[in-house]
Design a protein around this motif. Structure first.
Motif, PDB file in Angstrom:
ATOM      1  N   UNK A   9       0.830  -1.215   0.000  1.00 35.74           N
ATOM      2  CA  UNK A   9       0.000   0.000   0.000  1.00 35.74           C
ATOM      3  C   UNK A   9       0.859   1.257   0.000  1.00 35.74           C
ATOM      4  N   UNK A  10       1.924   1.227   0.800  1.00 36.17           N
ATOM      5  CA  UNK A  10       2.637   2.480   1.023  1.00 36.17           C
ATOM      6  C   UNK A  10       3.886   2.657   0.160  1.00 36.17           C
ATOM      7  N   UNK A  11       4.376   1.591  -0.452  1.00 36.63           N
ATOM      8  CA  UNK A  11       5.678   1.636  -1.138  1.00 36.63           C
ATOM      9  C   UNK A  11       5.805   2.805  -2.118  1.00 36.63           C
ATOM     10  N   UNK A  12       4.782   3.035  -2.923  1.00 39.42           N
ATOM     11  CA  UNK A  12       4.907   4.074  -3.967  1.00 39.42           C
ATOM     12  C   UNK A  12       4.214   5.380  -3.591  1.00 39.42           C
ATOM     13  N   UNK A  13       3.625   5.425  -2.407  1.00 40.61           N
ATOM     14  CA  UNK A  13       2.765   6.577  -2.090  1.00 40.61           C
ATOM     15  C   UNK A  13       3.550   7.830  -1.732  1.00 40.61           C
ATOM     16  N   UNK A  14       2.982   8.997  -2.093  1.00 43.41           N
ATOM     17  CA  UNK A  14       3.551  10.287  -1.706  1.00 43.41           C
ATOM     18  C   UNK A  14       2.920  10.789  -0.413  1.00 43.41           C
ATOM     19  N   UNK A  15       1.660  10.406  -0.222  1.00 40.59           N
ATOM     20  CA  UNK A  15       0.992  10.747   1.043  1.00 40.59           C
ATOM     21  C   UNK A  15       0.270   9.503   1.533  1.00 40.59           C
ATOM     22  N   UNK A  16       0.522   9.147   2.787  1.00 36.70           N
ATOM     23  CA  UNK A  16      -0.147   7.980   3.372  1.00 36.70           C
ATOM     24  C   UNK A  16      -1.051   8.471   4.496  1.00 36.70           C
ATOM     25  N   UNK A  17      -2.313   8.111   4.403  1.00 35.85           N
ATOM     26  CA  UNK A  17      -3.269   8.545   5.418  1.00 35.85           C
ATOM     27  C   UNK A  17      -3.627   7.346   6.287  1.00 35.85           C
ATOM     28  N   UNK A  18      -3.347   7.453   7.581  1.00 34.31           N
ATOM     29  CA  UNK A  18      -3.593   6.347   8.521  1.00 34.31           C
ATOM     30  C   UNK A  18      -4.906   6.600   9.255  1.00 34.31           C
TER      31      UNK A  18
END
Lengths: 321, 321
Positions: free
Chosen positions: B81-90
């Protein structure tokens, strides 16, 4: 009483500050004669100016047949103001002794069957009734600024107020396009001001502690909770935060936050009894509407009201661009 | 960063309950790719359903070019989910240990320059940063339900958060049509939830004490203060209650009420310093607009929003007819 029978009633207003003037504008717009009294110099001129400023909004809302600013008369004494009135609205400054003395005078000179509504924002009606000849016709009728637009009026009876007076007051205020909310118990601050005051005190604490500026507090309310509260108030708003199970799930999920130091206000114990009151209150209010039906309505409302906020409120500087 | 440069950003969402799904709908509507992860069975199906329900509102608000529900991908692990993300919303449940363990995992697998936004409604970011490899890019980004419509997002940096991250987060959230409010100090409940929680606790007390039902509390807010708060929040609303002198006069008139038992919440001392902060805050927010200009705008807004309330909310049974 229906609108027919309230049509020819005469309204008296004693005390013409911001609230008194708001009442005058509302009574006039609903097609009534209004007799006003205020001992302050220049009061009549200020009132006529205030009514003029309110009138365009009242025209948009819709004037009653025969409504006219010319149906306002200022008189030089309380006696003359109240003698012929069917409803007398008292709006003198919020000092108990002053209110009592003015109410005693109104009570002496009014017709025995006239209703006296006090606009007090916090004093309990039983205290205001002390010493009146006809205490049974005194009721708190607490409006919200601007009185000529906002529909809420809290009706609070005191120990001496009769049910017939509460019912008739309800009818009269409803006949001038208001939403009368009859309050079950008299307490200081009635109902709405207790809620407003809790928010206000927390806001003052936050400004005092340097957590936020007044503008930031306003932005936090406007763009977040304020838009939802305008539509459904705090309880039904949270009913929709709980997914399909509504308030029942919400209390499970966020009930524990009541133990946390999230505000300066200590929460009540979330007993099973309180839980059930809250859950059943929301479920009964929602009636047949499922959470997802309520969500659909909420969304349509929010999209439109957001547009209005954009049109009517300049960007606050607190919000990053 | 402007909208141009955020255009090709990828957003990851970890935890897809009501709030996570709200974020997904907002990210998609703003033309972004979204990668989502949630370990619960049936999560993807529930999310796609939630996005579908949100979409008509988002179409009314206006979709960005290229916006499509098809740009949502569910993946089976946090890593993917997070590998390519620029913004991660938890958006995992509000339990500190759970949040910390999920954030540690996100931090391990995300690009070092990716920003991690936590939707926590109450936990301070400095606590969530403990033990992260790159604590400087963690920020609280707390939204309001429904996230795809309500614009407020509170941004709270922790001790380790850099100003550059706060600025970039501000730009990113603004680029998806939000109103980022940067909070000055980290405290439990941030800013908006402290205000909401104060109102909520007072409302629970009133229900608990038998003063009102949940429906009556809602009616007291909707038809009174709620309509005003939606437009200008608590401070500027009171600025308009003070006549031409605004907040200065209002504090003179209603300041003493802070000493009265109008809510369960003890008020701060109304010192000269606090008074000046509040008065200057309102005057600076109002800028060149006089109280009567503000009143004119308020009235136009209220007349329109009242119409909306009538259209979108059934008569509450609490209100006398």
């Amino acid at each position: 009483m229906n609108q027919q029978t309230t049509k020819d009633k005469t309204f008296a207003v004693v005390g013409t500050g911001v609230i008194g003037n708001g009442w005058i504008a509302r009574f006039l717009a609903n097609g009534h004669d209004v007799i006003a009294f205020d001992p302050a110099g220049g009061a009549e001129e200020r009132t006529r100016k205030a009514v003029e400023l309110a009138w365009p909004s009242l025209e948009k809302i819709g004037l009653a047949e025969g409504a006219s600013v010319d149906r306002l008369t200022f008189v030089p004494t309380i006696e003359e103001a109240v003698a012929k009135a069917d409803l007398i609205q008292e709006n003198v400054p919020e000092r108990e002794e002053l209110k009592k003395s003015v109410l005693t005078s109104i009570d002496q000179h009014a017709k025995p069957e006239a209703i006296i509504g006090s606009s007090t924002s916090g004093i309990m009606p039983s205290r205001l009734q002390e010493g009146l000849k006809h205490p049974e016709r005194l009721i708190v009728a607490h409006p919200f600024n601007p009185v000529y637009i906002l529909p809420l009026v809290e009706l609070v009876g005191g120990k001496a107020t009769t049910q017939a007076v509460i019912d008739e007051a309800s009818n009269i205020y409803a006949s001038i396009q208001m939403k009368p909310l009859v309050i079950r118990k008299e307490i200081e601050g009635h109902l709405a001001d207790r809620l407003m005051e809790a928010l206000w005190r927390e806001a003052l604490h936050l400004v005092n502690d340097g957590v936020a500026t007044t503008e930031e507090v306003d932005a936090a309310i406007i763009y977040g909770a304020g838009l939802r509260w305008a539509q459904m108030g705090p309880f039904l708003t949270f009913h929709l935060a709980g997914g399909n199970q509504g308030m029942r799930h919400m209390l499970e999920q966020f009930g524990p936050a009541l133990k946390q130091p999230w505000t300066k206000l200590i929460a009540p114990e979330l007993t099973d009894e309180l839980k059930e009151k809250v859950i059943e209150g929301c479920e009964s209010h929602a009636g047949d509407a499922s959470v997802s039906e309520l969500e659909r309505k909420r969304n349509e409302f929010l999209v439109k009201v957001l547009d209005l906020v954009e049109d009517y409120w300049p960007e606050t500087k607190s919000i990053a661009k």
